[in-house]
Design an enzyme around this catalytic site. Structure first.
Site: not given
Lengths: 294, 151
Positions: A108-109, A112-113, A175, A226
């Site tokens: 999570a860190a 943003g998402k 992510d 990314c």
């Protein structure tokens, strides 16, 4: 070194149909509709001399140009927006969480998402957010607080511990931690090697396995990185559809290129074209896959 | 210091019923997950910092609306205040007659609460009139401090 450096990656990307861009994508922000609206915020920022332009392929994103940092002004501190790259705003839009959903955010860190998930769910439903790295926890907590997130419970633990919650999630965002890309880090080409990327890919496969086990049948898993490296993107997805009870769904976005189905001469499952790959400079390097659990 | 003691100087008598997680106060927590050792759950309202409490940004906005005494500052005063400075008399564009010793919330011209301080001198003087106790820039300073510690 023949497995690192700018030339190594330049050749690699050429083989994949991409190239190294020297232009950085325009910086962007996401309006936090939990606390304000674009109608209120945009004129206010424009009055401060910030130039804004709607990002056509996102729900709440704006490109900006500003002579001063937008990271420390009142509007930012009050959580009215989140500085977030355009492509990074897309995984949550693809996951499309609803206010009634129970959602897992695996890594999570800095939040943003997670804050975007809460925003899209109108602070309703439930989000369980996991973060393993201690040094990233303060940013996560700060952003949840700043953005007025109230439907989230966060844990300082590996997502493998999420099973203790006894929940089969409706939707999962993975992510994944990745090698990153050359536009987001100074000296990236010199710092990354083929081995780093391979290690990263192994961690991502473990996370994919965990995420698939925590998803309910028919639930949606969005995987994003990314990274421009196929080892972390298409090859991981090929592995997932071969080894996990998931099938791919189309990532319905008006930008990005189809996922690669031929990587260094290896033919992949044609469904991988349903994923999206983003070559800079329109956005930073990014990859998104959407899967449904069988 | 508990929440009631914290809110008293603002002239606020009632405090929400909150749960402490990791030295922070939360309301509307997810009850079913509380036993699993979360680090954040529901709505964060305040943090325990040594002997005092500091409010979350959203709770600060509620305090800003309910507090007995306020002062509205101009844009320059706003910027200096969120950078951690005290308030000078000339920065105040509107107030509701606080007196020396009052706890005063600082609002910007959009009526958003930026923090609070204690009044230390008459508002029409040229010196510092409100001594800063907390401002929203604390959020960034808190994060940077943690980063420095890590290095």
């Amino acid at each position: 070194m023949d497995n690192a450096g700018k030339e190594f990656f330049r050749k690699k990307y050429l083989e994949l149909g991409g190239q190294i861009s020297e232009t950085k994508p325009q910086p962007s922000l996401r309006v936090n509709t939990l606390l304000t609206s674009a109608k209120e915020l945009i004129p206010r920022l424009e009055k401060l001399g910030v130039k804004l332009e709607r990002i056509p392929f996102t729900k709440n994103g704006y490109y900006y140009q500003s002579k001063f940092s937008l990271g420390a002004i009142t509007e930012c501190l009050l959580g009215y927006y989140y500085l977030q790259e355009a492509a990074a705003q897309l995984p949550v839009e693809v996951l499309d969480p609803k206010p009634t959903d129970v959602v897992l955010d695996c890594c999570a860190a800095p939040g943003g998402k997670t804050t975007q998930l809460a925003q899209q769910m109108k602070n309703q439903g439930t989000i369980a957010a996991f973060e393993l790295k201690l040094h990233r926890i303060p940013s996560l907590l700060m952003n949840l607080e700043r953005c007025g997130v109230t439907n989230t419970t966060a844990f300082f633990e590996n997502v493998t511990e999420a099973k203790k919650l006894g929940i089969q999630f409706d939707k999962i965002l993975l992510d994944a931690p990745c090698a990153g890309n050359y536009l987001t880090e100074e000296g990236w080409f010199e710092k990354r090697t083929r081995e780093d990327i391979q290690k990263s890919s192994e961690i991502q496969r473990r996370l994919l396995t965990e995420a698939a086990s925590l998803l309910k049948i028919g639930g949606i898993l969005v995987y994003s990185t990314c990274s421009l490296e196929p080892e972390e993107d298409e090859l991981n997805i090929q592995w997932a559809i071969e080894n996990l009870p998931v099938k791919l769904e189309k990532v319905n976005l008006p930008i990005g290129e189809d996922g690669l189905t031929n990587v260094f001469g290896r033919k992949l499952n044609p469904d991988i074209a349903l994923c999206k790959r983003f070559w800079p400079p329109k956005t930073e390097g990014f990859f998104i896959a959407k899967m449904v659990k069988l | 210091m508990n929440l009631i003691e914290f809110l008293k100087p603002f002239g606020i008598k009632q405090a929400p019923e909150a749960q402490i997680i990791n030295r922070s106060y939360y309301i509307a927590t997810n009850k079913s997950m509380l036993s699993k050792n979360p680090i954040y759950s529901g709505e964060c309202i305040a943090h325990i910092r040594g002997p005092v409490l500091i409010p979350s940004i959203t709770f600060l906005q509620q305090i800003g609306k309910a507090a007995r005494r306020h002062a509205i500052v101009n844009a320059k005063g706003e910027w200096l205040f969120i950078c951690g400075r005290d308030i000078f008399g000339k920065a105040i564009v509107e107030h509701n007659n606080p007196i020396v010793g009052d706890r005063v919330v600082i609002l910007n011209e959009h009526k958003e609460c930026l923090g609070y301080g204690d009044m230390v001198a008459a508002l029409d003087t040229k010196r510092v009139v409100i001594k800063r106790l907390f401002d929203i820039g604390d959020l960034l300073r808190r994060e940077r401090k943690t980063r420095k510690v890590r290095v």
